[in-house]
Design a protein around this motif. Sequence first.
Motif, PDB file in Angstrom:
ATOM      1  N   ASP A 156      46.796  42.429  30.117  1.00 51.96           N
ATOM      2  CA  ASP A 156      45.877  43.526  30.432  1.00 51.96           C
ATOM      3  C   ASP A 156      45.141  43.180  31.722  1.00 51.96           C
ATOM      4  O   ASP A 156      44.644  42.056  31.872  1.00 51.96           O
ATOM      5  N   SER A 157      45.042  44.127  32.642  1.00 59.07           N
ATOM      6  CA  SER A 157      44.488  43.807  33.961  1.00 59.07           C
ATOM      7  C   SER A 157      43.068  43.254  33.881  1.00 59.07           C
ATOM      8  O   SER A 157      42.713  42.318  34.609  1.00 59.07           O
ATOM      9  N   GLU A 158      42.235  43.802  32.973  1.00 58.18           N
ATOM     10  CA  GLU A 158      40.844  43.348  32.887  1.00 58.18           C
ATOM     11  C   GLU A 158      40.749  41.909  32.381  1.00 58.18           C
ATOM     12  O   GLU A 158      40.030  41.081  32.940  1.00 58.18           O
TER      13      GLU A 158
ATOM     14  N   GLU B 265      38.924  46.477  24.417  1.00 65.12           N
ATOM     15  CA  GLU B 265      38.938  45.361  25.370  1.00 65.12           C
ATOM     16  C   GLU B 265      37.743  44.436  25.174  1.00 65.12           C
ATOM     17  O   GLU B 265      37.845  43.228  25.409  1.00 65.12           O
ATOM     18  N   VAL B 266      36.610  44.988  24.749  1.00 64.19           N
ATOM     19  CA  VAL B 266      35.451  44.152  24.434  1.00 64.19           C
ATOM     20  C   VAL B 266      35.805  43.195  23.294  1.00 64.19           C
ATOM     21  O   VAL B 266      35.550  41.987  23.361  1.00 64.19           O
ATOM     22  N   ILE B 267      36.412  43.741  22.235  1.00 58.60           N
ATOM     23  CA  ILE B 267      36.801  42.914  21.087  1.00 58.60           C
ATOM     24  C   ILE B 267      37.836  41.877  21.508  1.00 58.60           C
ATOM     25  O   ILE B 267      37.755  40.697  21.134  1.00 58.60           O
TER      26      ILE B 267
ATOM     27  N   ILE C 166      37.839  46.541  41.481  1.00 57.07           N
ATOM     28  CA  ILE C 166      37.513  45.280  40.822  1.00 57.07           C
ATOM     29  C   ILE C 166      37.917  45.408  39.362  1.00 57.07           C
ATOM     30  O   ILE C 166      37.502  46.338  38.673  1.00 57.07           O
ATOM     31  N   HIS C 167      38.728  44.484  38.895  1.00 55.60           N
ATOM     32  CA  HIS C 167      39.256  44.599  37.536  1.00 55.60           C
ATOM     33  C   HIS C 167      38.324  43.991  36.498  1.00 55.60           C
ATOM     34  O   HIS C 167      38.251  44.482  35.374  1.00 55.60           O
TER      35      HIS C 167
END
Length: 405
Positions: A158-160, A229-231, A254-255
């Motif tokens: 995942d990019s983030e 994505e937080v989890i 900005i990723h």
Amino acid sequence: MLEVSPDSKRRIAILGSTGSIGVSTLKIVEAYPERFSVTSLAAGNNVEIAFEQCRRWQPKLISMATEERASELKNLLNAVGLRIPVLSAAAGTVQVATHHDADFVVSAIVGVAGLEATYEAVRAGKWVGLANKECLVAAGELITTEARRQQKPLLPIDSEHNAVHQCMRGGSLAEVTAVWLTASGGPFLNTPKSEFSNITVQQALNHPTWKMGKRITIDSATLMNKGFEVIEACRLFNLPPAQVKVIVHPQSTIHSLVEFRDGSILAQLSVTDMRLPILYALTYPERLESGLKFDLTSLRKLDFCAPDMEKFPCLKLAYEAAEAGGAKTIALNAADEVAVAAFLDGVIGFEEIPRTIKRVLDETTPSHPESIKQVLQIDVEARAFAAEVTGFEKPSFPALGVYTL
């Protein structure tokens, strides 16, 4: 560490080979034939693409989503004289992921359908590149514990999270005060809340930045994708939810950012091309030369703002589930998958997605499953209740492989 000598290659198994991440992974393999080879593939229902992948890569094993699709592929392969074993369903995907010749597994099957295979790959001591966030949302506690036991990395695609992983190399985990995940804001960032009741499926599928599958595009519109994505970040980087923050950044330049205790903030910028995080994961801890360059002279402005959790309640629900962990995050993912499917099918409206998820979460008893079988049981129960809440007659249930309920 996974060593790659001049005379050897990383031997890759791809779960979700016919999807966008799988296809992009094969493009990387093709661009670096001296570094990578394909061992096994798990495809979905697209027999035509799976057939072409077999002809091009001649894997030692391939699995299709269903027995019917596997039979179709076998016939096509036999017609051209290719004797490649073809398996099917979740049990077949597990065999693809644990093939003895594979040393790196790319997990890119959407939803919990890839959960068993990903967990078994970790148990088998494989390096795993994760493009499937649902695995860590539903069973991250089990998967990360097993990865630590095996002393093998889970490398985010995942990019983030890939960006966070890169920034984390600038300091130790103990020095990190916050991780910032950027969000484009989706197609309704500037849409008044009063108009949400009129949002159509077509409008929700019109993402301003990324071209993705239908479920993840709707999740981006509700900001549930960012909640997942937080989890995922909490579990990948062993951080509490309070240290994982979301900031809206419409340009998606900005990723992610990582803030350290001395006040320094490291940010990762790159082209919006998934081949780059895939390449990073496949070559870690090295970096290879690539043509995926970012033109800094094209950068004009960077906008940031805090997310509106009242306008996008799915993000708030995700933070609450992250705090509770266990059954709550499993139910969050299951309820969202059913609610999004119901919305796409025209059964419920856009605003009913978070309402459905909240009802399912409220009915879910807090617990921390100790096995994948228990995870899947909670998942099935949450899906059934979400289907009841929405009146959706076609809820999706995971196809079970080695963990029969």
